[in-house]
Scaffold this motif. Structure first.
Motif, PDB file in Angstrom:
ATOM      1  N   PHE A 593     127.833  -6.321 -60.615  1.00 29.45           N
ATOM      2  CA  PHE A 593     128.107  -7.486 -60.028  1.00 29.45           C
ATOM      3  C   PHE A 593     128.184  -7.431 -58.370  1.00 29.45           C
ATOM      4  CE2 PHE A 593     130.054  -6.995 -64.129  1.00 29.45           C
ATOM      5  CZ  PHE A 593     129.550  -8.069 -64.813  1.00 29.45           C
ATOM      6  N   SER A 594     127.233  -6.760 -57.896  1.00 31.95           N
ATOM      7  CA  SER A 594     127.053  -6.914 -56.581  1.00 31.95           C
ATOM      8  C   SER A 594     126.442  -7.924 -55.992  1.00 31.95           C
ATOM      9  CB  SER A 594     126.175  -5.739 -55.981  1.00 31.95           C
ATOM     10  OG  SER A 594     125.050  -5.215 -56.551  1.00 31.95           O
ATOM     11  N   GLY A 595     125.615  -8.642 -56.988  1.00 33.10           N
ATOM     12  CA  GLY A 595     125.053 -10.084 -56.849  1.00 33.10           C
ATOM     13  C   GLY A 595     125.631 -10.936 -57.509  1.00 33.10           C
ATOM     14  N   ASP A 596     124.841 -12.067 -58.241  1.00 34.76           N
ATOM     15  CA  ASP A 596     125.308 -12.809 -59.171  1.00 34.76           C
ATOM     16  C   ASP A 596     125.453 -12.654 -60.552  1.00 34.76           C
ATOM     17  OD1 ASP A 596     122.855 -12.823 -60.378  1.00 34.76           O
ATOM     18  OD2 ASP A 596     122.230 -14.686 -59.204  1.00 34.76           O
ATOM     19  N   ALA A 597     125.832 -13.349 -61.398  1.00 39.63           N
ATOM     20  CA  ALA A 597     126.046 -13.150 -62.877  1.00 39.63           C
ATOM     21  C   ALA A 597     124.985 -13.700 -63.575  1.00 39.63           C
ATOM     22  CB  ALA A 597     127.557 -13.378 -63.177  1.00 39.63           C
ATOM     23  N   GLY A 598     123.752 -13.720 -63.116  1.00 43.31           N
ATOM     24  CA  GLY A 598     122.879 -14.197 -63.858  1.00 43.31           C
ATOM     25  C   GLY A 598     122.422 -13.539 -65.295  1.00 43.31           C
ATOM     26  N   TRP A 600     124.159 -13.007 -67.642  1.00 46.84           N
ATOM     27  CA  TRP A 600     125.234 -13.433 -68.484  1.00 46.84           C
ATOM     28  C   TRP A 600     125.090 -14.670 -69.005  1.00 46.84           C
ATOM     29  CZ3 TRP A 600     128.278  -9.259 -70.436  1.00 46.84           C
ATOM     30  CH2 TRP A 600     128.216  -8.279 -69.758  1.00 46.84           C
ATOM     31  N   THR A 601     125.530 -14.950 -70.119  1.00 47.56           N
ATOM     32  CA  THR A 601     125.395 -16.252 -70.908  1.00 47.56           C
ATOM     33  C   THR A 601     126.625 -16.621 -71.319  1.00 47.56           C
ATOM     34  OG1 THR A 601     122.924 -16.053 -71.259  1.00 47.56           O
ATOM     35  CG2 THR A 601     124.333 -18.005 -72.501  1.00 47.56           C
ATOM     36  N   GLY A 602     127.469 -17.750 -71.132  1.00 48.36           N
ATOM     37  CA  GLY A 602     128.476 -18.150 -71.463  1.00 48.36           C
ATOM     38  C   GLY A 602     128.749 -19.270 -72.558  1.00 48.36           C
ATOM     39  N   ASN A 603     130.015 -19.320 -73.253  1.00 44.28           N
ATOM     40  CA  ASN A 603     129.989 -20.318 -74.370  1.00 44.28           C
ATOM     41  C   ASN A 603     130.554 -21.587 -73.713  1.00 44.28           C
ATOM     42  OD1 ASN A 603     132.731 -19.694 -74.127  1.00 44.28           O
ATOM     43  ND2 ASN A 603     132.897 -18.679 -75.965  1.00 44.28           N
ATOM     44  N   GLY A 604     130.758 -21.818 -72.477  1.00 45.09           N
ATOM     45  CA  GLY A 604     131.379 -22.969 -71.919  1.00 45.09           C
ATOM     46  C   GLY A 604     132.820 -22.916 -71.684  1.00 45.09           C
ATOM     47  N   TYR A 605     133.564 -21.892 -72.108  1.00 48.00           N
ATOM     48  CA  TYR A 605     135.092 -21.695 -71.977  1.00 48.00           C
ATOM     49  C   TYR A 605     135.427 -20.776 -70.654  1.00 48.00           C
ATOM     50  CZ  TYR A 605     135.166 -23.392 -76.736  1.00 48.00           C
ATOM     51  OH  TYR A 605     134.756 -24.380 -77.979  1.00 48.00           O
ATOM     52  N   GLY A 606     136.559 -20.995 -70.247  1.00 50.84           N
ATOM     53  CA  GLY A 606     136.824 -20.407 -69.109  1.00 50.84           C
ATOM     54  C   GLY A 606     136.337 -20.600 -67.807  1.00 50.84           C
ATOM     55  N   ARG A 607     136.771 -19.760 -66.884  1.00 46.99           N
ATOM     56  CA  ARG A 607     136.164 -19.819 -65.312  1.00 46.99           C
ATOM     57  C   ARG A 607     135.757 -18.682 -64.847  1.00 46.99           C
ATOM     58  NH1 ARG A 607     140.904 -23.197 -64.762  1.00 46.99           N
ATOM     59  NH2 ARG A 607     142.130 -21.414 -63.816  1.00 46.99           N
ATOM     60  N   TRP A 608     134.488 -18.389 -65.135  1.00 47.60           N
ATOM     61  CA  TRP A 608     133.810 -17.054 -64.841  1.00 47.60           C
ATOM     62  C   TRP A 608     133.215 -17.258 -63.443  1.00 47.60           C
ATOM     63  CZ3 TRP A 608     134.265 -12.393 -67.482  1.00 47.60           C
ATOM     64  CH2 TRP A 608     134.818 -12.564 -68.763  1.00 47.60           C
ATOM     65  N   GLY A 609     133.277 -16.044 -62.588  1.00 51.65           N
ATOM     66  CA  GLY A 609     132.712 -16.092 -61.437  1.00 51.65           C
ATOM     67  C   GLY A 609     132.477 -14.653 -60.740  1.00 51.65           C
ATOM     68  N   GLY A 613     132.975  -8.273 -55.798  1.00 51.88           N
ATOM     69  CA  GLY A 613     131.954  -7.342 -56.579  1.00 51.88           C
ATOM     70  C   GLY A 613     132.544  -7.092 -58.216  1.00 51.88           C
ATOM     71  N   ALA A 614     133.331  -8.191 -58.614  1.00 55.49           N
ATOM     72  CA  ALA A 614     133.726  -7.972 -60.088  1.00 55.49           C
ATOM     73  C   ALA A 614     133.216  -9.175 -60.750  1.00 55.49           C
ATOM     74  CB  ALA A 614     135.024  -7.453 -60.143  1.00 55.49           C
ATOM     75  N   TYR A 615     133.300  -9.151 -62.064  1.00 57.68           N
ATOM     76  CA  TYR A 615     132.992 -10.642 -62.721  1.00 57.68           C
ATOM     77  C   TYR A 615     134.604 -10.773 -63.326  1.00 57.68           C
ATOM     78  CZ  TYR A 615     130.153 -13.634 -65.519  1.00 57.68           C
ATOM     79  OH  TYR A 615     129.617 -14.887 -66.014  1.00 57.68           O
ATOM     80  N   VAL A 616     134.886 -12.056 -62.816  1.00 63.24           N
ATOM     81  CA  VAL A 616     136.318 -12.456 -63.042  1.00 63.24           C
ATOM     82  C   VAL A 616     136.485 -13.625 -63.990  1.00 63.24           C
ATOM     83  CG1 VAL A 616     138.486 -13.166 -61.797  1.00 63.24           C
ATOM     84  CG2 VAL A 616     137.252 -11.513 -60.722  1.00 63.24           C
TER      85      VAL A 616
END
Length: 828
Positions: A593-598, A600-609, A613-616
């Motif tokens: 996660f030094s770049g983006d989170a491209g 990963w695919t989500g299910n539309g729930y939560g707030r990921w970002g 340097g971590a995926y929160v």
């Protein structure tokens, strides 16, 4: 198995299954039916609908009001981004929303003060107000003026460019007392982006409240009515009951009551008395789902709608124990008694004579006849089993003492299993409760695997009201899984008395939850694939089950395979240094996660970002905001990740073996409010290990999952936490069926679900003494597993044809299909 694509051809009026090019061989089944046998009786009320004001299902949805925030009551108590002007835009002049002694009434507290000349615009919900050429729209407003000669009020319907969609209304406000002014538009043009423009002229001060625009073309033509296309889609299901006003909406809120002599307090729990009477005297309130609810659609309207569509009304009231993750109970005996009395008053409102206190109020609203309430739910999804049941018992005793004919429904919490579920069932069973409400939302494969869930339930114990259920998406594969599960519900109709898919409605621009049965925007509505399945079952129920048996599907063992996932439950988490390696140490996937989170695919729930340097995942209220990455075909792999709990009530949710063909496995660390950890899932949805491991906030854990063939080992900070071998050697059974008898027509209704990629060539045997007409009506839903109905395309829709049948015949059920065959008795 190879993918088989089947095409349907009509040959001489008969439905024939024809394999497409490259099709594999059919899978063979047998279906044996005993037409003379009689299984469980099925009540007319078995299938119904569950309405909750979620996803803007009421305001901006089923409730036909076109103006958003019509009484300027929006507040930060509803949503952090709200103000009393939300939904409105000024067009000049001095406008301010005030709350003082000049208000319209005690519960409608805010109003607009206008320094003339000035005006404002409302665009309704979605992209604007839907206006249809030739249709009529009723405008109303409560107003007062300080000008002795009166104040001119001009009202228009325009498009965004200011072009008129209807002739302007010209009204004159007279006097400094609140008065209702009305007018009607007839639309000259159509627009889905209409605007309501209200302009006051002259000088002085004008006060406005309850600015309303209603289509005259409501369901059944009722004033303060329902949006016709949505109500008609619900009515087309022919539901046996309507549960209202919701689930989590019922028993949540910052508090449960208020001193009747005090000012109105925001964000209180849903209480039915707030929702009846003249709409301008009803409260508005914060909605559990993050917006404002006007209560224009209230208890009277729910009862009226139930009656209009021939359904049993089934209201649910709070038991003063919160659910849906809040887990609080009130200990105020006065407040508890008031709510018990409110519930008794509700029954009187529904059923009482016109000379009773609350029966009179019903009659004053336009319905002197009783609404014939027979069932009432108390509580919803409480996690505090003993606290809830102590209060439920108080409600039950009071209701039974005065209204012994009312069926009182308990519940078993928010899950399909677990300690709270077991405890609530124990309490309900020991107390002799008539009906217990179960809720669950699970993967499609869970529904395929649990067709026999109710086979082992106690036939002498409480009956089941399956009040909320759905598989977790809106694809056709989800609908197929639900259909397979419903064959089990019908087979067990002596245990499952009531069942309703949930939620019912979703505005596509305000989605708090999915899946949903019916989707809409401001001008169109469409049924999901699940809607089509529900409609097929609900309109072809039958009167009793006919005994039948079917052969199963042959399977071969396969290794555990799948991609990886990250998730949480009511907890904010940070994940880092994700790595997947093969058994021989080759890197298959890595993300620091030094770049983006491209990836990963989500299910539309939560707030990921990505943060530092971590995926929160920062939403501490989201439930299973799943993100996935990798190859669904991975086997013999090691998955490692660093995990940190930031805040919230639980720990980490680590899915693995995510492949769409079976339930993923879930490593749930710090679950059940951080009291227990477990690993579960797989094709049989089993729990493989559980203990009392808890998770510390702020500490980083090194987690590792090793998968070898069908064996899994799980490590925390390098130490083995658990290991297991999943001996399950087959996927969920995709071929399910049930048969019922329609006593009115004499028809045998053969209901077959084929939730797989192969056609099911089936030998159907009715016995040597059975005589049926040679042609049967077939109603079929068929498509690809990933098909989704949208506004512009509905690939999943029923089609009808004729099938040649006899006492013993072979029929090929298409891949990924639901087929209902109506076999007619030759003797009738």
């Amino acid at each position: 198995m190879s993918r088989v694509v089947m095409a349907a051809a009509l040959v001489a009026g008969l439905l024939v299954a024809v394999p497409a090019s490259g099709a594999a061989a059919d899978t063979d089944y047998t279906l044996t039916i005993d037409p003379s046998g009689k299984g469980a009786s099925i009540e007319d009320t078995m299938y119904g609908v569950f309405f909750e004001d979620i996803n803007r299902a009421a305001d901006g949805g089923l409730y036909a009001e076109l103006v958003q925030n019509r009484s300027f009551e929006y507040s930060t108590a509803d949503n952090a981004g709200y103000t009393p002007f939300t939904g409105w835009a000024p067009t000049g002049g001095a406008l301010d929303v005030v709350n003082d002694d000049g208000r319209l009434n005690e519960r409608n507290r805010n109003y607009l003060r206008v320094g003339l000349p000035a005006g404002l615009i409302n665009a309704g919900y979605n992209s604007g107000i839907n206006v249809e050429k030739g249709k009529r729209y009723d405008f109303s407003v409560w107003a007062r003026t300080d000008q002795a000669a009166g104040t001119p009020l001009e009202v228009g319907l325009t498009d965004p460019a200011g072009e008129d969609l209807a002739a302007e209304l010209r009204l004159r406000v007279r006097g400094d007392g609140w008065t209702r002014y009305t007018g009607t538009f007839k639309a000259r043009e159509s627009s889905t982006t209409g605007r309501l423009l209200v302009t006051g002229g002259g000088t002085g001060t004008l006060r406005l409240d309850e600015v309303s625009l209603f289509p005259q073309d409501t369901f059944k033509g009722r004033s303060n009515g329902l949006r016709r296309d949505l109500a008609e889609k619900i009515a087309a299901l022919e539901p046996g009951f309507v549960r209202f006003p919701g689930g989590c909406l019922v028993n949540t809120g910052s508090h449960y009551g208020y001193d009747e002599s005090s000012n109105w307090e925001r964000k209180r729990s849903y209480q039915w008395k707030d929702t009846i009477g003249p709409v301008e005297q009803r409260a508005t309130n914060a909605n559990f789902w993050g917006y404002n609810q006007s209560y224009g659609l209230g208890y009277y309207e729910y009862f009226q709608f139930s009656e209009d569509i021939g359904a049993m009304p089934l209201p649910v009231v709070p038991a003063l124990v919160t659910g849906c993750g809040q887990n609080r109970a009130t200990d105020d005996p006065v407040l508890l008694q008031r709510h018990i009395q409110d519930t008794l008053d509700l029954i009187e409102f529904a059923n009482g004579p016109v000379d009773s206190t609350w029966g009179r109020k019903r009659a004053e609203m336009g319905h002197p006849r009783p609404f014939n309430l027979t069932h009432l739910g108390v509580g919803n999804e409480e996690n505090l089993a003993d606290e809830f049941f102590e209060r439920f018992t108080r409600f039950r005793a009071a209701i039974e003492a005065r209204y012994p004919d009312i069926t009182i429904i308990g519940n078993s919490g928010p899950d399909d299993t677990g300690a709270n579920f077991d405890r609530l069932w124990q309490l309900n069973r020991e107390a002799g409760v008539d009906v217990v409400d179960e809720h669950y939302y699970n993967s499609p494969n869970w529904f395929l695997e649990n067709n026999d869930r109710y086979d082992g339930y106690d036939r002498t114990g409480p009956k089941v009201f399956l009040g909320e259920y759905a598989s977790q998406d809106n694809r056709f594969y989800n609908a197929l899984a639900e259909a397979a599960f419903m064959t089990g519900l019908e087979r067990n109709a002596d245990v499952v008395e009531l069942a309703s898919y949930a939620p019912l409605l979703s505005n596509e621009d305000y989605v708090q939850w999915r899946p949903d049965m019916i989707w809409f925007n401001n001008h169109a509505s469409w049924g999901s694939a699940s809607y089509e399945v529900q409609k097929l079952f609900m309109t072809n129920v039958g009167d009793h089950v006919v005994p039948s048996t079917a052969s199963g599907t042959p399977w071969s063992p396969s290794p555990i395979t799948g991609a990886i996932g990250l998730s949480s439950w009511a907890t904010s988490v940070a994940y880092d240094d994700v790595e997947v390696t093969s058994a021989d140490g080759r890197e298959l996937f890595a993300d620091d996660f030094s770049g983006d989170a491209g990836n990963w695919t989500g299910n539309g729930y939560g707030r990921w970002g990505v943060q530092d340097g971590a995926y929160v995942q920062s939403d501490a209220t989201a439930t299973n905001p799943l993100v996935t990455a990798g190859d669904p075909g991975w086997s013999d792999f090691t998955f490692s990740v660093k995990a940190t709990k930031l805040s919230g009530s639980e720990g980490f949710l680590i899915p693995f073996a995510v492949n769409g063909a079976g339930n993923p496995y879930f490593w749930n660390l710090g679950g059940w409010n951080n009291t227990r950890s477990a690993v579960d899932g797989g094709n049989q949805s089993r729990v493989f290990h559980s203990d009392n491991t808890t998770i510390e906030t702020g500490r980083t854990y090194d987690l590792r999952v090793e998968v070898r063939d069908r064996t899994v080992k799980l490590f925390i900070d390098g130490r083995l936490w658990a290991g297991f071998t999943d001996e399950a050697s087959q996927a969920p059974e995709p071929f399910r069926q049930v048969v019922t008898r329609d006593e009115r027509t004499g028809d045998l209704v053969v209901k077959v679900v084929n939730a797989q990629a192969d056609a099911a060539r089936t030998r159907v045997d009715l016995g040597r003494d059975t005589r049926v007409l040679p042609l049967a009506e077939a109603t079929v839903l068929e498509g690809l597993p990933d098909d989704v109905n949208t506004e512009h395309t509905q690939p999943i829709r029923t089609r009808k044809a004729q099938v040649r049948v006899s006492g013993s015949f072979t029929h090929t059920f298409p891949p990924h299909s639901v087929t209902f065959l109506r076999l007619k008795d030759k003797r009738r």
